[in-house]
Design a protein around this motif. Structure first.
Motif, PDB file in Angstrom:
ATOM      1  N   ASP G   9      24.351  16.979 -20.456  1.00  0.00           N
ATOM      2  CA  ASP G   9      24.446  15.403 -21.796  1.00  0.00           C
ATOM      3  C   ASP G   9      23.928  14.022 -20.814  1.00  0.00           C
ATOM      4  OD1 ASP G   9      24.311  16.658 -23.793  1.00  0.00           O
ATOM      5  OD2 ASP G   9      26.255  17.434 -23.395  1.00  0.00           O
ATOM      6  N   ARG G  11      26.333  12.869 -18.376  1.00  0.00           N
ATOM      7  CA  ARG G  11      27.348  12.669 -17.799  1.00  0.00           C
ATOM      8  C   ARG G  11      26.617  12.289 -15.764  1.00  0.00           C
ATOM      9  NH1 ARG G  11      28.772  17.650 -20.005  1.00  0.00           N
ATOM     10  NH2 ARG G  11      30.731  18.242 -20.853  1.00  0.00           N
ATOM     11  N   LYS G  49      22.331  11.051 -23.312  1.00  0.00           N
ATOM     12  CA  LYS G  49      23.243  11.907 -24.863  1.00  0.00           C
ATOM     13  C   LYS G  49      21.884  12.035 -25.982  1.00  0.00           C
ATOM     14  CE  LYS G  49      26.971  10.244 -28.725  1.00  0.00           C
ATOM     15  NZ  LYS G  49      27.359   8.912 -28.404  1.00  0.00           N
ATOM     16  N   GLY G  60      21.770   4.271 -18.762  1.00  0.00           N
ATOM     17  CA  GLY G  60      21.504   2.959 -17.824  1.00  0.00           C
ATOM     18  C   GLY G  60      22.204   3.017 -16.742  1.00  0.00           C
ATOM     19  N   LEU G  61      21.926   4.148 -15.676  1.00  0.00           N
ATOM     20  CA  LEU G  61      22.519   4.273 -14.497  1.00  0.00           C
ATOM     21  C   LEU G  61      21.428   4.769 -13.940  1.00  0.00           C
ATOM     22  CD1 LEU G  61      26.390   5.329 -14.848  1.00  0.00           C
ATOM     23  CD2 LEU G  61      25.605   2.991 -14.131  1.00  0.00           C
ATOM     24  N   LEU G  68      32.171   0.666 -11.373  1.00  0.00           N
ATOM     25  CA  LEU G  68      34.061   0.937 -11.761  1.00  0.00           C
ATOM     26  C   LEU G  68      33.752   1.363 -12.762  1.00  0.00           C
ATOM     27  CD1 LEU G  68      34.251  -3.109 -11.970  1.00  0.00           C
ATOM     28  CD2 LEU G  68      34.421  -1.492 -10.383  1.00  0.00           C
ATOM     29  N   ILE G  86      32.604  14.454 -11.369  1.00  0.00           N
ATOM     30  CA  ILE G  86      31.695  14.891 -13.379  1.00  0.00           C
ATOM     31  C   ILE G  86      32.607  13.435 -14.267  1.00  0.00           C
ATOM     32  CG2 ILE G  86      30.085  15.954 -14.280  1.00  0.00           C
ATOM     33  CD1 ILE G  86      30.862  18.024 -12.372  1.00  0.00           C
ATOM     34  N   GLU G  89      28.933   8.444 -18.880  1.00  0.00           N
ATOM     35  CA  GLU G  89      28.251   7.184 -19.042  1.00  0.00           C
ATOM     36  C   GLU G  89      29.670   6.583 -19.716  1.00  0.00           C
ATOM     37  OE1 GLU G  89      25.083   6.737 -21.038  1.00  0.00           O
ATOM     38  OE2 GLU G  89      24.716   5.084 -19.755  1.00  0.00           O
ATOM     39  N   SER G  90      29.885   6.931 -21.030  1.00  0.00           N
ATOM     40  CA  SER G  90      30.989   5.864 -21.605  1.00  0.00           C
ATOM     41  C   SER G  90      32.276   5.771 -20.757  1.00  0.00           C
ATOM     42  CB  SER G  90      31.056   6.727 -22.948  1.00  0.00           C
ATOM     43  OG  SER G  90      31.576   7.636 -22.371  1.00  0.00           O
ATOM     44  N   GLU G  91      32.574   6.569 -19.608  1.00  0.00           N
ATOM     45  CA  GLU G  91      33.403   6.368 -18.955  1.00  0.00           C
ATOM     46  C   GLU G  91      33.665   5.284 -17.834  1.00  0.00           C
ATOM     47  OE1 GLU G  91      36.439  10.762 -19.178  1.00  0.00           O
ATOM     48  OE2 GLU G  91      34.337  10.023 -17.977  1.00  0.00           O
ATOM     49  N   VAL G  92      32.321   5.563 -17.670  1.00  0.00           N
ATOM     50  CA  VAL G  92      31.618   4.146 -16.754  1.00  0.00           C
ATOM     51  C   VAL G  92      31.684   2.525 -17.428  1.00  0.00           C
ATOM     52  CG1 VAL G  92      29.911   3.179 -14.724  1.00  0.00           C
ATOM     53  CG2 VAL G  92      30.682   5.835 -15.588  1.00  0.00           C
ATOM     54  N   LEU G  93      32.790   1.417 -16.737  1.00  0.00           N
ATOM     55  CA  LEU G  93      32.658   0.243 -16.924  1.00  0.00           C
ATOM     56  C   LEU G  93      31.746  -0.403 -16.598  1.00  0.00           C
ATOM     57  CD1 LEU G  93      36.212  -0.058 -15.854  1.00  0.00           C
ATOM     58  CD2 LEU G  93      35.418   0.270 -18.108  1.00  0.00           C
ATOM     59  N   ALA G  94      30.969  -0.727 -15.199  1.00  0.00           N
ATOM     60  CA  ALA G  94      30.715  -1.614 -14.719  1.00  0.00           C
ATOM     61  C   ALA G  94      29.404  -1.143 -14.096  1.00  0.00           C
ATOM     62  CB  ALA G  94      30.913  -3.001 -15.027  1.00  0.00           C
TER      63      ALA G  94
END
Lengths: 98, 98, 98, 98, 98, 98, 98
Positions: G9, G11, G49, G60-61, G68, G86, G89-94
């Motif tokens: 997904d 992740r 996702k 976007g990574l 961060l 693991i 993506e939504s847990e990555v701030l920047a």
């Protein structure tokens, strides 16, 4: 008589991979983690999650895939003498590729 | 007089399959599981879940299917002397194929 | 003066069917169930649930249908001396067909 | 100076109908119900709920309609000496037709 | 130096209307209500709520509109010596028309 | 060596604007508010929120904008000796225009 | 034998970047923050996702990105002697750009 179970929706049936294989495979699953991940092998794959348009999304897992999943995920059951678990695809963290 | 019940939405009517059959069928349902799964047989199937576009999704279960479901799922009722349960399709874990 | 009530959205108005009829109809509603289901008859049907596109989904129930519903569902009211209940369609478990 | 209030979204403004009228109209609202329903008359209707496509759904109520609503629904206010309530359409249970 | 604040999304900036005006305007806001409504005047309006298709819904309020809103809604701030509140449009109960 | 941080999704990076500037700018942020708002300046803007169709909504903020945000919003971090915060766009209450 | 893990997904698999590098890179992660952010490097990226239309949103990574993330996000695991996490993506701030 042998039987098979076919998971519904986005569920998969998996068997846990034994500890010996874990060490050999280069993955250590730390005891200190909040929800200790487990290593498993996919035995059966459901038809996929129902989308808003009535179709089903394909599942990104195939029979035989090795996976990581959270220890307390899913439902345990014993089929033909083998302990298996029924999980949702979203409870699978990652695929392992050797 | 015999009567039938027709479940609404994505509900199914099932009867539980007896313990004798369970052992024969090669499936053991462990007592230690958080929510012990049960084995059942589908007696009636609803028209399917209402989609955002007003149509209904087809249900992946047919009358006669053997299934696994969580012990505390659904609503119990006795119809024509037979104990049955009304479940949502999403409460059915898997189909059993002999 | 007689009055009628017309439910909104996906609501239906039902009257409970008496205990005598229940035995005759071959349905036993067990006292041991978590939420004991009740048998009722549909008196009025709303226009259906509002969909995301602004249309309304048709309701799978018609006036005169016999149904099963959870005991604590809906709102009680007395209309022209008759006790009725206003339920959402999703609170109706199944239709009964003789 | 007289003023009017225009509800936003899917809200309606209603005034409660008095107890005398209730008996005459053939509706009894039981004191034993969990959330005792109330009888009211619609004074103003909002533009309707905002849909995902940016349009608004039409409201199934018109000025002058008699309705049933839950006792603890909505916000009380006094306009030109008259006590009214601002409710969401989804808090209205049914229309009453004489 | 004078400054302006421009609310984002479906927010509006409002100033509370004083008690003297309330009596004159024929609206009484009862102290007994669960969340006592307040009367205000709109000072600025945001671009509207982001829809699923990426467009923005238009806001049903304009600068100068008098409104009713819940007492504990929004965020207080003082701009150019005037106390204002930033509210979401959905926190505005109704427009007042004289 | 200087570094930059690029926020993901609908996040923005902001620095808080000092108290001296606040007084000059005509905005007073009351201590009595439930969640005291803060004044900040936008340093970086993410690509926008992911929509259901896979595109991204444009963000209504640009680098250099002065904003108001809730005191307890976001995550603090120090970049090149400067304290900044990473916020979601929805946590920004309003833009300030001089 | 070396193995790889492929996240599902939206992740990503990341390794934490050591403290020495943190100081050099001009970023200080304050101990006083509610959820102290951590610095990491992306090792693997999932397929994205699942959208409502059955497609997947691009992430976007990319592998090698410095990021961060919140300290308590994700699941720890040790792969080929290296501790990784693991995350969604939504847990990555920047993203961090030098």
């Amino acid at each position: 008589m042998s039987i098979t179970i076919r998971p519904l929706d986005d569920r998969v049936v998996i068997e846990e991979v034994e500890a010996e294989e874990k060490t050999a495979g280069g993955i250590v699953l730390p005891d200190t983690a909040k929800e200790k991940p487990q290593r498993g092998r996919v035995l059966a794959v459901g038809p996929g999650k129902l989308l808003d348009n009535g179709e089903r999304a394909s599942i990104g897992l195939a029979v035989g895939d090795e996976i990581l999943f959270g220890k307390y995920s899913g439902t345990e059951i014993k089929v033909n003498g083998k302990e298996v678990k029924i999980l949702r695809e979203s409870e699978v963290l990652a695929k392992i590729v050797n």
